[in-house]
Design a protein around this motif. Structure first.
Motif, PDB file in Angstrom:
ATOM      1  N   GLU A 100     -29.458  -6.429 -14.147  1.00 25.73           N
ATOM      2  CA  GLU A 100     -29.242  -6.121 -15.549  1.00 25.73           C
ATOM      3  C   GLU A 100     -27.966  -5.298 -15.668  1.00 25.73           C
ATOM      4  N   SER A 101     -27.140  -5.649 -16.622  1.00 24.05           N
ATOM      5  CA  SER A 101     -25.886  -4.932 -16.832  1.00 24.05           C
ATOM      6  C   SER A 101     -26.143  -3.489 -17.232  1.00 24.05           C
ATOM      7  N   LYS A 102     -25.107  -2.668 -17.021  1.00 23.41           N
ATOM      8  CA  LYS A 102     -25.194  -1.267 -17.413  1.00 23.41           C
ATOM      9  C   LYS A 102     -23.795  -0.745 -17.711  1.00 23.41           C
ATOM     10  N   ILE A 103     -23.739   0.335 -18.454  1.00 21.17           N
ATOM     11  CA  ILE A 103     -22.484   1.040 -18.680  1.00 21.17           C
ATOM     12  C   ILE A 103     -22.493   2.241 -17.743  1.00 21.17           C
ATOM     13  N   ILE A 104     -21.391   2.432 -17.040  1.00 19.55           N
ATOM     14  CA  ILE A 104     -21.246   3.539 -16.099  1.00 19.55           C
ATOM     15  C   ILE A 104     -20.195   4.492 -16.645  1.00 19.55           C
ATOM     16  N   TYR A 105     -20.454   5.783 -16.501  1.00 20.13           N
ATOM     17  CA  TYR A 105     -19.425   6.760 -16.857  1.00 20.13           C
ATOM     18  C   TYR A 105     -19.551   7.974 -15.943  1.00 20.13           C
ATOM     19  N   PRO A 106     -18.411   8.633 -15.670  1.00 19.53           N
ATOM     20  CA  PRO A 106     -18.421   9.769 -14.746  1.00 19.53           C
ATOM     21  C   PRO A 106     -18.921  11.043 -15.424  1.00 19.53           C
ATOM     22  N   GLU A 107     -19.431  11.934 -14.613  1.00 17.11           N
ATOM     23  CA  GLU A 107     -19.897  13.216 -15.140  1.00 17.11           C
ATOM     24  C   GLU A 107     -18.725  14.072 -15.601  1.00 17.11           C
ATOM     25  N   THR A 108     -17.640  14.033 -14.854  1.00 20.77           N
ATOM     26  CA  THR A 108     -16.439  14.767 -15.253  1.00 20.77           C
ATOM     27  C   THR A 108     -15.266  13.805 -15.299  1.00 20.77           C
ATOM     28  N   THR A 109     -14.391  14.009 -16.283  1.00 20.74           N
ATOM     29  CA  THR A 109     -13.276  13.090 -16.465  1.00 20.74           C
ATOM     30  C   THR A 109     -12.174  13.754 -17.283  1.00 20.74           C
ATOM     31  N   GLN A 110     -10.995  13.178 -17.250  1.00 23.48           N
ATOM     32  CA  GLN A 110      -9.897  13.669 -18.077  1.00 23.48           C
ATOM     33  C   GLN A 110      -9.684  12.785 -19.297  1.00 23.48           C
ATOM     34  N   GLY A 111     -10.394  11.717 -19.382  1.00 27.43           N
ATOM     35  CA  GLY A 111     -10.325  10.824 -20.526  1.00 27.43           C
ATOM     36  C   GLY A 111     -11.701  10.221 -20.720  1.00 27.43           C
ATOM     37  N   VAL A 112     -11.780   9.233 -21.546  1.00 27.97           N
ATOM     38  CA  VAL A 112     -13.056   8.550 -21.722  1.00 27.97           C
ATOM     39  C   VAL A 112     -13.035   7.339 -20.807  1.00 27.97           C
ATOM     40  N   ASN A 113     -13.928   7.319 -19.850  1.00 29.22           N
ATOM     41  CA  ASN A 113     -13.950   6.268 -18.833  1.00 29.22           C
ATOM     42  C   ASN A 113     -15.326   5.613 -18.770  1.00 29.22           C
ATOM     43  N   PHE A 114     -15.598   4.783 -19.733  1.00 35.85           N
ATOM     44  CA  PHE A 114     -16.837   4.021 -19.731  1.00 35.85           C
ATOM     45  C   PHE A 114     -16.523   2.636 -19.185  1.00 35.85           C
ATOM     46  N   MET A 115     -17.400   2.121 -18.333  1.00 31.55           N
ATOM     47  CA  MET A 115     -17.160   0.820 -17.722  1.00 31.55           C
ATOM     48  C   MET A 115     -18.416  -0.036 -17.837  1.00 31.55           C
ATOM     49  N   LEU A 116     -18.266  -1.229 -18.364  1.00 32.64           N
ATOM     50  CA  LEU A 116     -19.376  -2.166 -18.431  1.00 32.64           C
ATOM     51  C   LEU A 116     -19.482  -2.872 -17.084  1.00 32.64           C
ATOM     52  N   ASP A 117     -20.580  -2.633 -16.402  1.00 32.13           N
ATOM     53  CA  ASP A 117     -20.810  -3.193 -15.070  1.00 32.13           C
ATOM     54  C   ASP A 117     -21.723  -4.401 -15.179  1.00 32.13           C
ATOM     55  N   LYS A 118     -21.173  -5.566 -14.862  1.00 32.48           N
ATOM     56  CA  LYS A 118     -21.967  -6.793 -14.818  1.00 32.48           C
ATOM     57  C   LYS A 118     -22.132  -7.289 -13.386  1.00 32.48           C
ATOM     58  N   MET A 119     -21.621  -6.512 -12.423  1.00 31.99           N
ATOM     59  CA  MET A 119     -21.592  -6.951 -11.030  1.00 31.99           C
ATOM     60  C   MET A 119     -22.627  -6.270 -10.149  1.00 31.99           C
ATOM     61  N   GLY A 120     -23.211  -5.182 -10.563  1.00 31.29           N
ATOM     62  CA  GLY A 120     -24.234  -4.529  -9.761  1.00 31.29           C
ATOM     63  C   GLY A 120     -23.732  -3.396  -8.896  1.00 31.29           C
ATOM     64  N   TYR A 121     -22.796  -2.624  -9.402  1.00 30.49           N
ATOM     65  CA  TYR A 121     -22.290  -1.491  -8.634  1.00 30.49           C
ATOM     66  C   TYR A 121     -23.357  -0.413  -8.506  1.00 30.49           C
ATOM     67  N   PHE A 122     -23.332   0.285  -7.391  1.00 30.53           N
ATOM     68  CA  PHE A 122     -24.226   1.410  -7.176  1.00 30.53           C
ATOM     69  C   PHE A 122     -23.518   2.677  -7.639  1.00 30.53           C
ATOM     70  N   LEU A 123     -24.289   3.649  -8.088  1.00 31.38           N
ATOM     71  CA  LEU A 123     -23.737   4.900  -8.579  1.00 31.38           C
ATOM     72  C   LEU A 123     -23.957   6.007  -7.567  1.00 31.38           C
ATOM     73  N   ASP A 124     -23.047   6.977  -7.583  1.00 29.89           N
ATOM     74  CA  ASP A 124     -23.308   8.161  -6.783  1.00 29.89           C
ATOM     75  C   ASP A 124     -23.842   9.252  -7.706  1.00 29.89           C
ATOM     76  N   LYS A 125     -23.994  10.417  -7.180  1.00 33.34           N
ATOM     77  CA  LYS A 125     -24.643  11.482  -7.944  1.00 33.34           C
ATOM     78  C   LYS A 125     -23.772  12.057  -9.055  1.00 33.34           C
ATOM     79  N   THR A 126     -22.520  11.675  -9.150  1.00 34.80           N
ATOM     80  CA  THR A 126     -21.646  12.236 -10.179  1.00 34.80           C
ATOM     81  C   THR A 126     -21.337  11.244 -11.285  1.00 34.80           C
ATOM     82  N   ALA A 127     -22.170  10.256 -11.440  1.00 33.77           N
ATOM     83  CA  ALA A 127     -21.978   9.263 -12.500  1.00 33.77           C
ATOM     84  C   ALA A 127     -23.305   9.032 -13.207  1.00 33.77           C
TER      85      ALA A 127
END
Length: 177
Positions: free
Chosen positions: A28-55
């Protein structure tokens, strides 16, 4: 991608076992975004990326629309107003701040406008993907050059990876049927 690769490797390793069933999964797709950033960095993931603890991730429906809204300048401005700041330009994008964004629900939007937003968002994502593929191909070429690979060696690498990708595509199609 890791799950698909593991599944293909298992099937290859146990190809001699008749009736071996590998559990199937549905991504299932998801939107990924970082916990800390200097801009707005939202990413639509349709490929199945794994997240680490800071996202963080957002799951649900109408993700193309939601990602378009979240990635907009309006959302960036709004988040700059409400998020905790880190040093000069950093933002702490904790879930509590992102949840405060005033996102208009899709059933309250004119269907033509909604389709146009989703279409343009998909077009932008595809364009970025295409550009990334070109850059990745150029990078691979430079790495081949770095290691002094000849065309025959490059062909072996490319051929094997293309075969695996075709197998993954067949598996995805079979899961969809």
């Amino acid at each position: 991608m890791l799950c698909e690769s593991f599944e293909l490797t298992l099937k290859e390793a146990f190809r001699f076992c008749d009736g071996l069933k590998i559990p199937s999964y549905r991504y299932e797709s998801k939107i990924i975004y970082p916990e800390t950033t200097q801009g707005v960095n939202f990413m639509l993931d349709k490929m199945g990326y794994f997240l680490d603890k800071t996202a963080f991730m957002i799951k649900g429906e109408n993700l193309e629309y939601l990602n378009a809204v979240l990635a907009s300048k309006m959302s960036f401005w709004y988040l700059k107003q409400i998020c905790s700041t880190l040093q000069a330009d950093g933002l702490s994008m904790s879930k509590i701040f992102v949840e405060k964004l005033p996102v208009i629900e899709t059933h309250k939007i004119d269907s033509t406008l909604l389709k146009e937003i989703e279409s343009l968002a998909s077009e932008i994502l595809e364009s970025k993907r295409q550009k990334t593929q070109e850059l990745e191909q150029r990078l691979d070429s430079l790495i081949y050059q770095l290691y002094g690979l000849n065309q025959n060696e490059i062909n072996i690498i490319e051929s094997e990876l293309q075969s695996r990708e075709r197998e993954r595509e067949r598996e995805r199609e079979n899961r969809g049927n």
